[in-house]
Design a protein around this motif. Structure first.
Motif, short mmCIF file in Angstrom:
data_model
loop_
_atom_site.label_atom_id
_atom_site.label_comp_id
_atom_site.label_asym_id
_atom_site.label_seq_id
_atom_site.Cartn_x
_atom_site.Cartn_y
_atom_site.Cartn_z
N LYS A 300 0.89 -1.32 0.04
CA LYS A 300 0.23 -0.15 -0.13
C LYS A 300 0.89 1.05 -0.01
CE LYS A 300 -4.01 -2.13 2.05
NZ LYS A 300 -4.97 -2.14 3.15
N GLN A 308 -3.55 2.36 -0.55
CA GLN A 308 -4.01 1.61 -1.67
C GLN A 308 -3.05 1.12 -2.27
OE1 GLN A 308 -5.84 3.44 -5.06
NE2 GLN A 308 -7.47 2.19 -4.90
N SER A 309 -2.88 -0.35 -2.49
CA SER A 309 -1.98 -1.07 -3.22
C SER A 309 -2.50 -1.26 -4.86
CB SER A 309 -1.48 -2.45 -2.58
OG SER A 309 -2.48 -3.23 -2.77
N GLY A 312 -5.57 -2.78 -4.84
CA GLY A 312 -6.92 -2.41 -4.46
C GLY A 312 -7.96 -2.28 -5.61
#
Lengths: 584, 429
Positions: A300, A308-309, A312
């Motif tokens: 992330k 958020q990676s 996501g």
């Protein structure tokens, strides 16, 4: 950093060795229309029946090149196969090791002989002209290649934009072209030929889209195929012959970037039915690099707020898509397009819905920086990764031979990982291997999927395979699939600047399609039923509508409710449950 | 001398080379095409035919091919495997409101190759009497219902009173034609598509003097004078052929020109020497039927039919027809076809003659009684549908498209690519 690293290529320069006995003949074939250069996608041509039409695709296979000596005997040039494609700018074949001398004619085949036409296509190397992923001319379940694909649009008697698609195929339709011409071959000779499409469509047997039909798939007894076979021999002409002086030919030999002293090659796995992909030689698949890429993908910290990676928006259980209509960024902003599923990317050459990235390594850095996605500067990212953990330097060392973290290495590692996401164990594959069986409904769906809609020839399929054909259920092309009649999102046109690309988007794979709802570039359809309904009743006509759709009746392919359900049932057999469990 | 020998020899050859029409007359041009229907009038206007369909009662979930799929033969039998579905686009029926839809019947029809003459009198059990050369079933002139004297009305598909007395038998054309499609065919409740009268769509496909209007999708008898003998339209269960309406003027002379064959039946309306049921009431059987059943023509009170009226017009029942031979007319002079609707004659396929049935139409192309066959076969009707073939046979025709698309079987399952400094190496296993 030197120039080598920037480009990733080392250019080797070779001079052609001037040997009296071994010369090279380059044959260049240029599509023409009545002697003029082809104007693609332009409504400027007329059939003999005064139908206005355009030509959007000229793609074909030429093989069995031979030269006739002055004594009448023929010199057959072994393994001479070319894939010519107007859009891709492929117009030449180089025939090496030809004895210099004088010849009086040249001949070749438009199409392939029986053996080659039915060869195991999964065995052709990535760059071979017959690799299906390269040429897009292989009809997987019908057997054999399309020898010549001519497509375009025409204005039908009702004044509507209609599509035409002439696909010449099948062993018996290979056409021998023989051209008498005095030809002196010295060390590097160039023979330029014209391929006149006006003749191909018109003489001696004139074709009319209205009268003869707007599509052919060359089934037995098909009159359009017969006319093409009759017309092709007269369509090729010698334009000119030139002798080139010593030419420098650049051959690219990509060298691996940042190869560590110790590495483990990654076993890239794919179905034995898939064509061999053109994996990047300068970014070899290494276990160490794939591992790093995977860690980055699920980290992330790639986003500005560490929220958020990549996963996501690309969740493994949804075949790396997100289930949302349009993507939602780290800070809650919404994009305009549906997050694309990620698998079998090794067979793609252009990325994003509009194909604006030419490689995965170019692609992966864009969402990281995009303000409505992860919104992180590359400098920030590099700094964060270097500080945040002591894992990364070691991982970078293993993958690239040094602990230094750069955005380029990040992109190479992500590219490595993404390339390994192959999906090829759906029920469809198990049926193909004889391990499972389709239900009657799925079998019906498969037949619909793989059969053209061509009432004149008695074919009433759903005509899906033209765009989603082959074992990958995708093509490399961009197409206007009739999502809109007027365009809010110009799609591919924004990248190429060409009006003929308006409203075109990448043709996605249909593997795992049951996992990747909602559908289309903007996620407008919630279910597969809605998608099938679209192709049956919802297609508006427009100037760039794909010819393979435009040739159908208004709205799309007529399908009964039973058939629509059968298609959906078949599409569900493309789900790879094992792939969906990756990353869990 | 030499020349004469040669001529004799070659004419012998020509005769022996005549192919067996029981094997060669089948219409297989569309055998590799999916059968199609129009569900309703709107679909027909828009030319939107479908290859699968269901109404909950009759379901064709997978496309089926048109008609004849296989022709097999032994020395005594010809076997025709058919889907029973028409080669033309079928339907719509009652604009989609007819309760039955056609389905793949997968039947095998066995036809005797050596017909034998039936000597016994008496009606045969009718219903399905043969198969047209497009593999579609042929039904007789009746619709399986008759008048019920006790109930004072016809038995009909609504049920309640069985099938009636079987004395006054309803004519299928009169009572069912509103449910026919443009081809003049429909299907019963189990989805067997069939014709009761001339198969006008098949005749069009065979080039038998029928025109097709592509705009309205309707068939009509050609206005031009017929110039050629009709083709074989089908085979009866007794092994005799059914021809289209046009035969040789002189039954034994192929050079006598062709004309429409005249049915041997006339309405019992007082004309052509027949009695007049409108005056007498339906109190007698026609002579031909009394003869067949070996009984008096006079009916018991419990057997009489309804008076001729708007509801029960002349022609409503098969018994409303008299045979012209019983009316002072002469077979072969004033009419062509006997009580069974056939005659002995030569045809293009039978140079030495055969007993042949002819489909009967009037000058405008409208079917007239008895349509394809009278109420009895000329030969012994040993032909029938069979479940399986239990003798060695030769395959004369097979629809090669009739195998489903198969996903190719792969031996290798996975290919692995691994990098080395020379490039990627592929291994499959």
């Amino acid at each position: 950093m030197n120039w080598k690293r920037k480009t990733g290529f080392c250019i080797a320069i070779f001079a052609v060795v001037n040997l009296a006995s071994a010369a090279t003949l380059q044959i260049q074939i240029t599509p023409k229309v009545s002697g003029e250069n082809l104007q693609p996608a332009s409504f400027r041509y007329q059939t003999s029946a005064s139908e206005t039409f355009s030509i959007t695709r000229v793609s074909y296979l030429a093989s069995e090149f031979a030269l006739q000596r002055n004594d009448g005997s023929w010199l057959e040039i072994s393994n001479s196969v070319a894939w010519m494609d107007y859009e891709q700018g492929r117009d030449s074949i180089r025939l090496n090791n030809i004895p210099a001398g004088e010849f009086r004619s040249v001949r070749f085949l438009i199409g392939l002989n029986t053996n080659l036409n039915h060869a195991d296509v999964a065995k052709f190397p990535a760059q071979h002209p017959l690799n299906p992923n390269l040429n897009g001319l292989h009809w997987s379940w019908q057997g054999g290649f399309i020898f010549l694909a001519l497509e375009g649009l025409w204005r039908n008697p009702g004044g509507e934009m209609d599509g035409w698609a002439y696909h010449l195929a099948r062993d018996t339709n290979a056409v021998r072209i023989t051209l008498a011409t005095p030809l002196e071959i010295t060390n590097e000779t160039k023979l330029e030929l014209d391929f006149d499409l006006a003749t191909t469509l018109n003489a001696p047997r004139p074709l009319s889209f209205g009268k003869d039909g707007s599509s052919t798939h060359s089934r037995d007894g098909d009159p359009i195929a017969a006319a093409l076979v009759a017309n092709l021999p007269g369509a090729f002409r010698v334009h000119r012959i030139t002798q080139l002086s010593e030419t420098e030919i650049a051959i690219a030999h990509p060298q691996p970037l940042y190869l560590p002293a110790k590495f483990t090659p990654y076993p890239f796995q794919m179905s034995a039915t898939f064509p061999i992909p053109d994996l990047p030689r300068d970014n070899p698949l290494l276990v160490e690099r794939v591992e790093l890429g995977k860690k980055l993908f699920f980290d992330k910290r790639l986003s500005v707020n560490n929220q958020q990676s990549c996963a996501g928006c690309h969740a493994p259980e949804k075949a790396f898509s997100d289930g949302r209509r349009v993507a939602r960024g780290a800070e809650g902003a919404f994009g305009t397009r549906n997050a694309m599923p990620l698998f079998n990317l090794a067979w793609k050459k252009k990325f994003f819905w509009d194909g604006r990235a030419k490689s995965l390594r170019e692609q992966v850095l864009q969402p990281i920086q995009n303000p409505i996605e992860m919104h992180q500067s590359l400098a920030n990212l590099v700094a964060k990764l270097a500080q945040a953990t002591n894992d990364y330097p070691a991982l970078f060392t293993a993958a690239f031979g040094s602990p230094e973290i750069t955005s380029e290495k990040i992109s190479l590692a992500l590219e490595n990982y993404l390339l390994t996401l192959t999906s090829f164990d759906a029920k469809f594959d198990r049926v193909q291997r004889g391990e499972e069986q389709f239900t009657a409904e799925e079998q019906r769906g498969f037949e619909l999927f793989s059969t053209e809609y061509d009432p004149r020839r008695g074919q009433y399929g759903a005509d899906c395979f033209h765009c989603h054909g082959g074992p990958l259920f995708q093509s490399q092309s961009f197409a206007n699939n009739g999502s809109d009649g007027a365009f809010q999102d110009l799609g591919r046109e924004k990248v190429t600047g060409k009006a003929s690309d308006r409203g075109k988007f990448s043709v996605p794979s249909l593997r795992n399609v049951a996992l990747t709802a909602p559908y289309m570039h903007d996620g407008r359809f919630r279910t597969l039923d809605e998608v099938v309904e679209h192709y049956s009743t919802g297609i508006p006509r427009s100037a760039t509508l794909d010819p393979n759709l435009a040739k159908h009746p208004d709205g799309g392919v007529p399908l009964s409710e039973t058939d629509k359900r059968a298609l959906v049932a078949f599409l569900k057999t493309l789900t790879d449950a094992q792939f969906a469990s990756i990353g869990k | 001398m030499k020349t004469i020998t040669a001529l004799t020899f070659s004419s012998t050859l020509a005769i022996s080379a005549l192919a067996d029409p029981q094997i060669t007359s089948w219409f297989t041009l569309h055998s590799d095409q999916p059968a199609r229907i129009y569900r309703n009038n709107a679909a027909k206007s828009a030319d939107q035919a479908v290859t699968t369909w269901s109404n909950g009662r009759n379901t064709q979930a997978q496309p089926a091919f048109c008609g004849v799929q296989e022709i097999l033969s032994s020395s005594n039998w010809v076997y025709v495997r058919s889907t029973g579905l028409g080669s033309q686009i079928m339907g719509p029926w009652l604009n989609g409101n007819f309760p039955n839809l056609p389905t793949d019947q997968k039947f095998i029809f066995a036809i005797p190759r050596h017909p034998t003459v039936q000597t016994a009198r008496g009606f045969n059990h009718l219903g399905e009497i043969g198969m047209f050369v497009d593999g579609v079933r042929m039904f007789d002139a009746g619709d399986a219902f008759s008048y019920s004297n006790r109930n004072g009305r016809d038995a009909d598909p609504r049920g309640g009173i069985g099938q009636g007395d079987r004395v006054w038998n309803r004519d299928a054309l009169v009572n069912e034609s509103r449910t026919f499609d443009a081809a003049m065919a429909h299907q019963q409740n189990r989805g067997t598509y069939h014709y009761h009268t001339q198969p006008i769509a098949l005749r069009y496909l065979l080039g038998d003097h029928v025109d097709f209007d592509a705009a309205t999708k309707t068939y009509s008898e050609s206005k031009i004078a017929p110039t050629k003998h009709s083709p074989i339209l089908g085979w009866m269960q007794d092994g005799h052929p059914l021809y289209g309406p046009y035969g040789y003027s002189n039954p034994t002379n192929p050079a006598s020109g062709v004309r429409r064959m005249i049915s041997g039946f006339t309405l019992r309306n007082g004309e052509n020497g027949a009695d007049n049921l409108a005056q007498t009431g339906r109190k007698t059987l026609p002579a031909w039927e009394a003869r067949e059943q070996n009984r008096s023509a006079k009916l018991q009170k419990t057997e009489t039919g309804p008076s001729v009226s708007e509801r029960y017009p002349l022609g409503h029942y098969i018994e409303d027809y008299a045979y012209l031979g019983d009316c002072g007319k002469t077979l072969g002079k004033e009419f062509d076809l006997d009580e069974l609707n056939g005659r002995w004659c030569v045809t293009p396929e039978f140079h030495n003659g055969t007993y042949a049935y002819f489909t009967t139409i009037d000058a405008d192309g409208k079917p007239v009684y008895p349509y394809n066959m009278g109420r009895r076969y000329h030969g012994n009707p040993v032909g029938q549908l069979v479940r399986s073939i239990n003798e060695p046979v030769t395959t004369n025709f097979v629809n090669r498209a009739n195998k489903s698309l198969t996903a190719t079987s792969q031996s290798a399952r996975t290919t692995t690519l691994t990098w080395n400094p020379n490039g990627y190496k592929a291994e499959s296993k």
